[in-house]
Design a protein around this motif. Structure first.
Motif, PDB file in Angstrom:
ATOM      1  N   MET A 219       0.842  -1.184   0.000  1.00 43.04           N
ATOM      2  CA  MET A 219       0.000   0.000   0.000  1.00 43.04           C
ATOM      3  C   MET A 219       0.884   1.244   0.000  1.00 43.04           C
ATOM      4  SD  MET A 219      -2.783   1.243   2.886  1.00 43.04           S
ATOM      5  CE  MET A 219      -4.142   0.280   2.249  1.00 43.04           C
ATOM      6  N   LYS A 220       0.606   2.163  -0.914  1.00 40.98           N
ATOM      7  CA  LYS A 220       1.346   3.420  -0.951  1.00 40.98           C
ATOM      8  C   LYS A 220       1.033   4.213   0.311  1.00 40.98           C
ATOM      9  CE  LYS A 220       1.459   3.654  -5.927  1.00 40.98           C
ATOM     10  NZ  LYS A 220       1.016   4.349  -7.133  1.00 40.98           N
ATOM     11  N   THR A 221       2.058   4.873   0.842  1.00 37.96           N
ATOM     12  CA  THR A 221       1.895   5.613   2.093  1.00 37.96           C
ATOM     13  C   THR A 221       2.402   7.042   1.947  1.00 37.96           C
ATOM     14  OG1 THR A 221       2.124   3.582   3.382  1.00 37.96           O
ATOM     15  CG2 THR A 221       2.491   5.656   4.549  1.00 37.96           C
ATOM     16  N   ALA A 222       1.592   7.980   2.424  1.00 39.22           N
ATOM     17  CA  ALA A 222       1.961   9.386   2.491  1.00 39.22           C
ATOM     18  C   ALA A 222       2.099   9.774   3.961  1.00 39.22           C
ATOM     19  CB  ALA A 222       0.895  10.247   1.821  1.00 39.22           C
ATOM     20  N   ILE A 223       3.200  10.395   4.307  1.00 39.27           N
ATOM     21  CA  ILE A 223       3.427  10.890   5.666  1.00 39.27           C
ATOM     22  C   ILE A 223       3.369  12.414   5.600  1.00 39.27           C
ATOM     23  CG2 ILE A 223       4.996  10.963   7.634  1.00 39.27           C
ATOM     24  CD1 ILE A 223       6.198   8.291   6.583  1.00 39.27           C
ATOM     25  N   LEU A 224       2.406  12.983   6.319  1.00 34.92           N
ATOM     26  CA  LEU A 224       2.165  14.423   6.258  1.00 34.92           C
ATOM     27  C   LEU A 224       2.493  15.099   7.578  1.00 34.92           C
ATOM     28  CD1 LEU A 224      -1.437  14.343   4.691  1.00 34.92           C
ATOM     29  CD2 LEU A 224       0.764  14.264   3.497  1.00 34.92           C
ATOM     30  N   ASP A 225       3.115  16.264   7.502  1.00 31.63           N
ATOM     31  CA  ASP A 225       3.185  17.144   8.652  1.00 31.63           C
ATOM     32  C   ASP A 225       1.778  17.702   8.854  1.00 31.63           C
ATOM     33  OD1 ASP A 225       4.414  18.790  10.694  1.00 31.63           O
ATOM     34  OD2 ASP A 225       4.261  20.466   9.290  1.00 31.63           O
ATOM     35  N   ARG A 226       1.466  18.203  10.052  1.00 33.64           N
ATOM     36  CA  ARG A 226       0.124  18.716  10.307  1.00 33.64           C
ATOM     37  C   ARG A 226       0.049  20.233  10.117  1.00 33.64           C
ATOM     38  NH1 ARG A 226      -2.532  18.988  16.184  1.00 33.64           N
ATOM     39  NH2 ARG A 226      -1.773  21.114  15.929  1.00 33.64           N
ATOM     40  N   ASP A 227       0.633  20.992  11.031  1.00 33.72           N
ATOM     41  CA  ASP A 227       0.514  22.452  11.032  1.00 33.72           C
ATOM     42  C   ASP A 227       1.254  23.048   9.839  1.00 33.72           C
ATOM     43  OD1 ASP A 227      -0.868  22.144  13.438  1.00 33.72           O
ATOM     44  OD2 ASP A 227       0.919  22.498  14.653  1.00 33.72           O
ATOM     45  N   GLY A 228       0.521  23.812   9.025  1.00 33.29           N
ATOM     46  CA  GLY A 228       1.098  24.412   7.838  1.00 33.29           C
ATOM     47  C   GLY A 228       0.911  23.570   6.585  1.00 33.29           C
ATOM     48  N   VAL A 229       0.490  22.323   6.747  1.00 33.02           N
ATOM     49  CA  VAL A 229       0.245  21.429   5.614  1.00 33.02           C
ATOM     50  C   VAL A 229      -1.239  21.090   5.523  1.00 33.02           C
ATOM     51  CG1 VAL A 229       0.717  19.141   4.632  1.00 33.02           C
ATOM     52  CG2 VAL A 229       2.579  20.469   5.678  1.00 33.02           C
ATOM     53  N   ILE A 230      -1.797  20.615   6.644  1.00 35.84           N
ATOM     54  CA  ILE A 230      -3.219  20.245   6.688  1.00 35.84           C
ATOM     55  C   ILE A 230      -4.054  21.416   7.209  1.00 35.84           C
ATOM     56  CG2 ILE A 230      -4.920  18.670   7.698  1.00 35.84           C
ATOM     57  CD1 ILE A 230      -2.643  16.586   7.945  1.00 35.84           C
ATOM     58  N   ASN A 231      -3.519  22.107   8.193  1.00 33.61           N
ATOM     59  CA  ASN A 231      -4.232  23.232   8.815  1.00 33.61           C
ATOM     60  C   ASN A 231      -3.329  24.458   8.877  1.00 33.61           C
ATOM     61  OD1 ASN A 231      -3.083  21.298  11.039  1.00 33.61           O
ATOM     62  ND2 ASN A 231      -3.074  23.328  11.976  1.00 33.61           N
ATOM     63  N   TYR A 232      -3.965  25.605   9.123  1.00 31.39           N
ATOM     64  CA  TYR A 232      -3.205  26.840   9.290  1.00 31.39           C
ATOM     65  C   TYR A 232      -2.275  26.687  10.483  1.00 31.39           C
ATOM     66  CZ  TYR A 232      -6.229  29.275   5.974  1.00 31.39           C
ATOM     67  OH  TYR A 232      -6.888  29.658   4.843  1.00 31.39           O
TER      68      TYR A 232
END
Length: 178
Positions: A1-14
């Motif tokens: 399964m392809k996986t994306a690792i995201l930072d939260r603040d500044g990427v998903i939310n302000y």
């Protein structure tokens, strides 16, 4: 399964220089939740890796952080998406932990948890510390120009880092190229 690792603040939310300290202060960036939902619908696993030094600083407690994440998950569910896991570093900058980005500890923990070869994952952040942690763990890196991204793009970036306007643009790119 392809996986994306995201930072939260500044990427998903302000992001906020005063920290996101309550569910009321957590506000999704335009298009970010829909972008995560598109990854989910394409069969991707989505994991968040976030420094949360506000815990160590006493600005909020774990119950509040859980409430912030519950709001994020609720709003994401409303657009047909989900986060598979959230990994946090609760330490302050001077705590000498292995999990605080720019060190790769959170990424290594994610790799162990999901039995993932990290060199087959992609990661997105808005700060150099996000990109450095991902690179050290072996992930492909993407910078968004939201949050701290505009300032970050002025610095030398890890080799191979792609630059995108926002999370929706990253997802557009990933769904074509990965």
């Amino acid at each position: 399964m392809k996986t994306a690792i995201l930072d939260r603040d500044g990427v998903i939310n302000y992001d906020s220089s005063a920290f996101v300290k309550s569910p009321e202060e957590w506000v999704a960036l335009p298009g970010s939740l829909e972008a995560i939902a598109r990854l989910n619908q394409a069969g991707w696993r989505v994991v968040v890796a976030t420094n949360q030094s506000g815990l160590a600083r006493g600005l909020f407690d774990m119950d509040t952080l859980n409430a912030i994440h519950a709001k994020m998950r609720q709003q994401l569910a409303a657009v047909g998406g989900h986060i598979d896991a959230i990994f946090i570093c609760p330490h302050g900058p001077d705590d000498a932990c292995h999990c605080r980005k720019p060190l790769p500890g959170l990424f290594i923990d994610i790799g162990h948890r999901f039995d993932l070869p990290l060199n087959q994952t992609v990661s997105v952040g808005d700060s150099l510390r996000d990109l450095l942690a991902a690179q050290q763990a072996g992930c492909a890196t993407a910078l968004v120009l939201t949050g701290n991204g505009s300032k970050t793009q002025q610095q030398p970036l890890p080799a191979g880092t792609t630059i995108h306007a926002d999370l929706a643009a990253v997802v557009d790119y990933w769904l074509i190229h990965h």
